[in-house]
Design an enzyme around this catalytic site. Sequence first.
Site, PDB file in Angstrom:
ATOM      1  N   LYS A 196       0.849  -1.195   0.000  1.00  0.00           N
ATOM      2  CA  LYS A 196       0.000   0.000   0.000  1.00  0.00           C
ATOM      3  C   LYS A 196       0.879   1.236   0.000  1.00  0.00           C
ATOM      4  O   LYS A 196       1.463   1.622   1.009  1.00  0.00           O
ATOM      5  CB  LYS A 196      -0.939   0.042   1.207  1.00  0.00           C
ATOM      6  N   THR A 250       5.373   7.652  13.917  1.00  0.00           N
ATOM      7  CA  THR A 250       5.268   6.927  15.187  1.00  0.00           C
ATOM      8  C   THR A 250       3.804   6.817  15.609  1.00  0.00           C
ATOM      9  O   THR A 250       3.364   5.784  16.117  1.00  0.00           O
ATOM     10  CB  THR A 250       6.125   7.642  16.254  1.00  0.00           C
ATOM     11  N   GLU A 270       9.309   0.975  11.092  1.00  0.00           N
ATOM     12  CA  GLU A 270      10.357   1.992  10.880  1.00  0.00           C
ATOM     13  C   GLU A 270       9.660   3.335  11.038  1.00  0.00           C
ATOM     14  O   GLU A 270       8.896   3.744  10.162  1.00  0.00           O
ATOM     15  CB  GLU A 270      10.927   1.869   9.471  1.00  0.00           C
ATOM     16  N   CYS A 304      13.529  10.636   7.631  1.00  0.00           N
ATOM     17  CA  CYS A 304      13.393  10.181   9.016  1.00  0.00           C
ATOM     18  C   CYS A 304      14.704  10.331   9.789  1.00  0.00           C
ATOM     19  O   CYS A 304      14.685  10.485  11.004  1.00  0.00           O
ATOM     20  CB  CYS A 304      12.914   8.742   9.045  1.00  0.00           C
ATOM     21  N   GLU A 402       8.960  15.835  15.680  1.00  0.00           N
ATOM     22  CA  GLU A 402       9.484  15.585  14.336  1.00  0.00           C
ATOM     23  C   GLU A 402       8.739  16.513  13.369  1.00  0.00           C
ATOM     24  O   GLU A 402       7.516  16.412  13.230  1.00  0.00           O
ATOM     25  CB  GLU A 402       9.256  14.130  13.930  1.00  0.00           C
TER      26      GLU A 402
HETATM   27  P1  NAD Z   1       2.065   8.215   8.000  1.00  0.00           P
HETATM   28  O1  NAD Z   1       2.312   7.382   9.208  1.00  0.00           O
HETATM   29  O2  NAD Z   1       1.048   9.273   8.055  1.00  0.00           O
HETATM   30  O3  NAD Z   1       1.654   7.289   6.759  1.00  0.00           O
HETATM   31  C1  NAD Z   1       2.450   6.200   6.344  1.00  0.00           C
HETATM   32  C2  NAD Z   1       1.574   5.191   5.632  1.00  0.00           C
HETATM   33  O4  NAD Z   1       0.633   4.646   6.553  1.00  0.00           O
HETATM   34  C3  NAD Z   1       0.754   5.771   4.479  1.00  0.00           C
HETATM   35  O5  NAD Z   1       0.736   4.816   3.440  1.00  0.00           O
HETATM   36  C4  NAD Z   1      -0.630   5.934   5.095  1.00  0.00           C
HETATM   37  O6  NAD Z   1      -1.675   5.898   4.176  1.00  0.00           O
HETATM   38  C5  NAD Z   1      -0.684   4.736   6.013  1.00  0.00           C
HETATM   39  N1  NAD Z   1      -1.623   4.850   7.132  1.00  0.00           N
HETATM   40  C6  NAD Z   1      -2.111   5.980   7.704  1.00  0.00           C
HETATM   41  N2  NAD Z   1      -2.953   5.652   8.729  1.00  0.00           N
HETATM   42  C7  NAD Z   1      -2.980   4.301   8.795  1.00  0.00           C
HETATM   43  C8  NAD Z   1      -3.630   3.361   9.658  1.00  0.00           C
HETATM   44  N3  NAD Z   1      -4.408   3.756  10.646  1.00  0.00           N
HETATM   45  N4  NAD Z   1      -3.395   2.046   9.448  1.00  0.00           N
HETATM   46  C9  NAD Z   1      -2.581   1.628   8.476  1.00  0.00           C
HETATM   47  N5  NAD Z   1      -1.951   2.456   7.622  1.00  0.00           N
HETATM   48  C10 NAD Z   1      -2.126   3.778   7.780  1.00  0.00           C
HETATM   49  O7  NAD Z   1       3.506   8.765   7.615  1.00  0.00           O
HETATM   50  P2  NAD Z   1       3.869   9.759   6.429  1.00  0.00           P
HETATM   51  O8  NAD Z   1       3.431  11.122   6.812  1.00  0.00           O
HETATM   52  O9  NAD Z   1       3.441   9.185   5.135  1.00  0.00           O
HETATM   53  O10 NAD Z   1       5.467   9.673   6.448  1.00  0.00           O
HETATM   54  C11 NAD Z   1       6.256  10.424   7.279  1.00  0.00           C
HETATM   55  C12 NAD Z   1       6.685   9.614   8.479  1.00  0.00           C
HETATM   56  O11 NAD Z   1       7.373   8.440   8.063  1.00  0.00           O
HETATM   57  C13 NAD Z   1       7.644  10.366   9.356  1.00  0.00           C
HETATM   58  O12 NAD Z   1       7.274  10.192  10.706  1.00  0.00           O
HETATM   59  C14 NAD Z   1       8.980   9.675   9.098  1.00  0.00           C
HETATM   60  O13 NAD Z   1       9.920   9.771  10.115  1.00  0.00           O
HETATM   61  C15 NAD Z   1       8.559   8.279   8.832  1.00  0.00           C
HETATM   62  N6  NAD Z   1       9.591   7.569   8.077  1.00  0.00           N
HETATM   63  C16 NAD Z   1      10.382   6.671   8.739  1.00  0.00           C
HETATM   64  C17 NAD Z   1      11.395   5.998   8.058  1.00  0.00           C
HETATM   65  C18 NAD Z   1      12.268   4.995   8.759  1.00  0.00           C
HETATM   66  O14 NAD Z   1      12.990   4.265   8.085  1.00  0.00           O
HETATM   67  N7  NAD Z   1      12.244   4.909  10.081  1.00  0.00           N
HETATM   68  C19 NAD Z   1      11.591   6.246   6.709  1.00  0.00           C
HETATM   69  C20 NAD Z   1      10.784   7.182   6.065  1.00  0.00           C
HETATM   70  C21 NAD Z   1       9.769   7.833   6.770  1.00  0.00           C
END
Ligand code: NAD
Length: 499
Positions: A196, A250, A270, A304, A402
């Site tokens: 997804k 997170t 992650e 991240c 963040e």
């Molecule tokens: P997000 O958590 O809002 O969304 C990530 C994914 O989860 C999207 O595909 C979203 O549609 C899906 N999602 C949202 N709500 C959900 C739910 N309730 N159940 C299942 N899936 C759901 O994150 P974002 O804004 O897309 O990305 C930014 C975040 O990602 C930042 O916090 C960043 O630090 C983190 N990130 C971490 C790493 C790592 O390797 N640790 C790498 C890249 C990004």
Amino acid sequence: MATLSPEQTMLPAVRSFLSSTKQLLIDGEWVDAADGRTFATINPATEEELAQVAQGSATDVDRAVASARRAFEAGSPWSRMTPRERSHLLWRIGDLIDAHAEELAQLESLDNGKRVSSAAGDVSVAAELFRYFAGWATKMEGTSIPMSVPGKEFHAYTRREPIGVVAGIVPWNFPLTMACFKVVPAITAGNTVVLKPAEQTPLTALRLGELLLEAGLPAGVVNVVPGYGDTGAALVDHPDVDKVAFTGSTEVGKKIAAGASRNLKKVSLELGGKAPNIVFADADLDAAVAGAALGGYFNEGQCCVNGSRLYVQRAVFDQVVDGVAAAARAMKVGDGFDPSADMGPLVSAEQHEKVLGYIRGATEAGAVLTAGSAERARDRGYFVDPTLITSVTEQMAVQTDEIFGPVITAIPFDTEDEVVAAANNTVYGLAAGVWSRDLGTAHRVGAKLRAGTVWLNTWHADDVVLPRGGYKQSGWGRELGSFGLDDYTELKTVIAELR
Ligand code: NAD
């Protein structure tokens, strides 16, 4: 020289890909969502629609999981493939990605906003990931373990087996590479996947789906179901998903852990970060300044492992801050297709407003904008100037949260103990960095930092061979390298009595 607009340089293959509504990939077929719904994906540089994309519902998730289950089951073409065949297939996919590198980089730039040159780097990481894991497909070995049972003889050994159906849920900051971080180790180990992509950036995952079929991956091994959070939640709730591999915030990671606990599916997470970047007075200051700017502003700060909290020893604080501010001011913000741009727009209107809100909040709380601005950088597009904030306290939101944008805060420190305590004073533990010419200082402080990745006298140095992941609320498990492969396998112990 006049800058070319995206329309002038867009490859015909990209134009053709964008000319139709994008569908879901289920069981090797491109299909509409069961309820016919679609959503728009937007070019963040122009705020214009790029394409309509089928929006997966719980019904589509059901279909995709059933397809992944069929592809996984004993007797399927995928389950009958030998490790060597899997290895050759993975290598072929890597080559196919390389053959379409320019096209994928343009698509990524249009959908995410990042510069085409930066997206090209992501694409080459994706190709390399397939080739690195192609090597592992034939090396997933078990061990034989001597047992000590008086009067009897046994032969005991372990086997690494795939877990089953893996749901890969990924964010928008590195859309193609994040998709590959899930898909590649999962299929290397023989699992099947429902991917997804993030709602902001579904395009390269869909193009990857086309390339996987072209390379000969059997139907149903990788399914791609774009959608919003509810689509991801349907995967997390699904009783026939064996593992959720998630990268994202997170906040959502906690929801995933809670949702997955209902049937105790495996989870790897992650998550977010707020990395401290520590510069000691004895550091190579030119390198530290360049590293701090790269650490803070790379990928528009939407990273991240972004070095967002800069700590500088007091004797060199002004010098380092002046250097980073000068680097920020020298950066040109522009369209991802503009080769002279150093930074593209942020990914979305929501992210744009959130980042500007943090900058505004910091100035209202008394912090000083040494470089950058709390205003939008251009009338159109989600642009933010690279920003450096000083006179910050540890309590300000800009310092604790963040932000996920091109924002660095800088705070002076006096002693090693003081800076280690401040650096570790966060719920996150993804990355950290130390700059010092004294090897003892660098390694000693590096060991004290509670983070999954520590950079010494560098930032963002990386390779697919290295494990990555978070301490504390930055995640569960490790991704990539051989450690990352283990996370996609079950370990079976077999005990045979020798009579
Ligand atoms: P997000 O958590 O809002 O969304 C990530 C994914 O989860 C999207 O595909 C979203 O549609 C899906 N999602 C949202 N709500 C959900 C739910 N309730 N159940 C299942 N899936 C759901 O994150 P974002 O804004 O897309 O990305 C930014 C975040 O990602 C930042 O916090 C960043 O630090 C983190 N990130 C971490 C790493 C790592 O390797 N640790 C790498 C890249 C990004």
